[in-house]
Design a protein around this motif. Structure first.
Motif, PDB file in Angstrom:
ATOM      1  N   ALA A  37     -42.543  51.807 -40.418  1.00 33.53           N
ATOM      2  CA  ALA A  37     -42.936  50.119 -40.827  1.00 33.53           C
ATOM      3  C   ALA A  37     -43.768  50.374 -42.117  1.00 33.53           C
ATOM      4  N   LYS A  38     -44.554  51.303 -42.518  1.00 31.01           N
ATOM      5  CA  LYS A  38     -45.231  51.250 -43.792  1.00 31.01           C
ATOM      6  C   LYS A  38     -44.437  51.795 -45.027  1.00 31.01           C
ATOM      7  N   ASN A  39     -43.562  52.731 -44.705  1.00 33.19           N
ATOM      8  CA  ASN A  39     -42.911  53.395 -45.964  1.00 33.19           C
ATOM      9  C   ASN A  39     -41.702  53.002 -46.123  1.00 33.19           C
ATOM     10  N   TYR A  40     -41.068  51.923 -45.397  1.00 33.16           N
ATOM     11  CA  TYR A  40     -39.506  51.741 -45.715  1.00 33.16           C
ATOM     12  C   TYR A  40     -39.608  49.976 -45.702  1.00 33.16           C
ATOM     13  N   THR A  41     -38.451  49.404 -46.297  1.00 34.29           N
ATOM     14  CA  THR A  41     -38.307  48.132 -46.379  1.00 34.29           C
ATOM     15  C   THR A  41     -37.784  47.440 -45.185  1.00 34.29           C
ATOM     16  N   ARG A  42     -38.482  46.612 -44.650  1.00 37.04           N
ATOM     17  CA  ARG A  42     -38.266  45.760 -43.469  1.00 37.04           C
ATOM     18  C   ARG A  42     -36.967  45.034 -43.922  1.00 37.04           C
ATOM     19  N   ALA A  43     -35.844  44.879 -42.897  1.00 31.81           N
ATOM     20  CA  ALA A  43     -34.571  44.260 -42.985  1.00 31.81           C
ATOM     21  C   ALA A  43     -34.115  43.628 -41.586  1.00 31.81           C
ATOM     22  N   VAL A  44     -34.843  42.419 -41.557  1.00 29.98           N
ATOM     23  CA  VAL A  44     -34.838  41.726 -40.303  1.00 29.98           C
ATOM     24  C   VAL A  44     -33.130  41.349 -40.155  1.00 29.98           C
ATOM     25  N   GLN A  45     -32.109  41.144 -40.969  1.00 29.14           N
ATOM     26  CA  GLN A  45     -30.917  40.846 -40.847  1.00 29.14           C
ATOM     27  C   GLN A  45     -30.370  42.080 -40.165  1.00 29.14           C
ATOM     28  N   ASP A  47     -31.468  43.978 -37.534  1.00 28.91           N
ATOM     29  CA  ASP A  47     -31.945  43.906 -36.477  1.00 28.91           C
ATOM     30  C   ASP A  47     -30.775  43.767 -35.284  1.00 28.91           C
ATOM     31  N   LYS A  48     -30.778  44.535 -34.208  1.00 27.98           N
ATOM     32  CA  LYS A  48     -29.937  44.333 -33.223  1.00 27.98           C
ATOM     33  C   LYS A  48     -29.830  43.087 -32.437  1.00 27.98           C
ATOM     34  N   LYS A  55     -36.366  47.428 -34.612  1.00 32.51           N
ATOM     35  CA  LYS A  55     -36.628  46.856 -35.949  1.00 32.51           C
ATOM     36  C   LYS A  55     -35.764  47.780 -36.723  1.00 32.51           C
ATOM     37  N   ALA A  56     -35.172  47.061 -37.895  1.00 31.85           N
ATOM     38  CA  ALA A  56     -34.438  47.808 -38.946  1.00 31.85           C
ATOM     39  C   ALA A  56     -35.047  47.811 -40.221  1.00 31.85           C
ATOM     40  N   TYR A  57     -34.901  48.958 -40.910  1.00 33.69           N
ATOM     41  CA  TYR A  57     -35.548  49.224 -42.176  1.00 33.69           C
ATOM     42  C   TYR A  57     -34.392  49.590 -43.140  1.00 33.69           C
ATOM     43  N   VAL A 105     -30.006  52.828 -43.679  1.00 33.96           N
ATOM     44  CA  VAL A 105     -30.637  51.998 -42.671  1.00 33.96           C
ATOM     45  C   VAL A 105     -31.335  52.546 -41.450  1.00 33.96           C
ATOM     46  N   ILE A 106     -32.574  52.227 -41.167  1.00 31.94           N
ATOM     47  CA  ILE A 106     -33.255  52.850 -40.282  1.00 31.94           C
ATOM     48  C   ILE A 106     -33.720  52.096 -39.058  1.00 31.94           C
TER      49      ILE A 106
END
Length: 145
Positions: A37-45, A47-48, A55-57, A105-106
């Protein structure tokens, strides 16, 4: 030396230990979930759907570089890589790093959810081999009895 001196030394040592612990916790988070969460970009779109815990990043780095970064900080209990991605198992969470466009994607999720989503990939590797679980003793004559 006077007893008061030792109390002061003990107090300073305890304060220093607390300070070091706080720095460690807040600089790296409290686990792989916080680190991602701290080191990668959050990608809500990404998410499963239907899973609030997943949570997807995203990252511009390739999956192997992302997985190396995460595992350098938080060593997984188990790690499995194949064409669809890199699967990192931790005690409570799973981190799945997959290729996406020119990056990764993480997905970070609870271990049970990872089992539901990715059992077909990591079922035999992470210990989810069959319906019997760890209590299964085999079935041959005299085996496991």
């Amino acid at each position: 030396m006077k007893p008061k001196f030792w109390f002061v030394i003990a107090g300073l040592t305890a304060f220093l230990a607390l300070l070091i612990a706080m720095v460690m916790i807040f600089s790296t988070g409290t686990g792989p979930r916080a680190y991602v969460a701290k080191n990668y970009t959050r990608a809500v779109q990404l998410d499963k759907p239907g899973d609030d815990d997943n949570k997807a990043y995203t990252s511009k780095l390739e999956p192997s570089a992302v997985a190396d970064d995460i595992t350098d900080t938080w060593e997984p209990v188990s790690q499995y890589a194949e064409g669809s991605g890199i699967y990192l198992r931790y005690s409570d969470d799973a981190v799945i790093v997959q290729p996406r466009n020119r990056g990764s994607v993480i997905h970070v999720m609870e271990l049970d959810e990872a089992n539901n989503h990715y059992h077909h990939v990591v079922g035999g590797v992470w210990g989810w081999g069959g319906p019997h679980g760890q209590s299964f003793r085999g079935g041959g004559p005299g085996s496991g009895k």
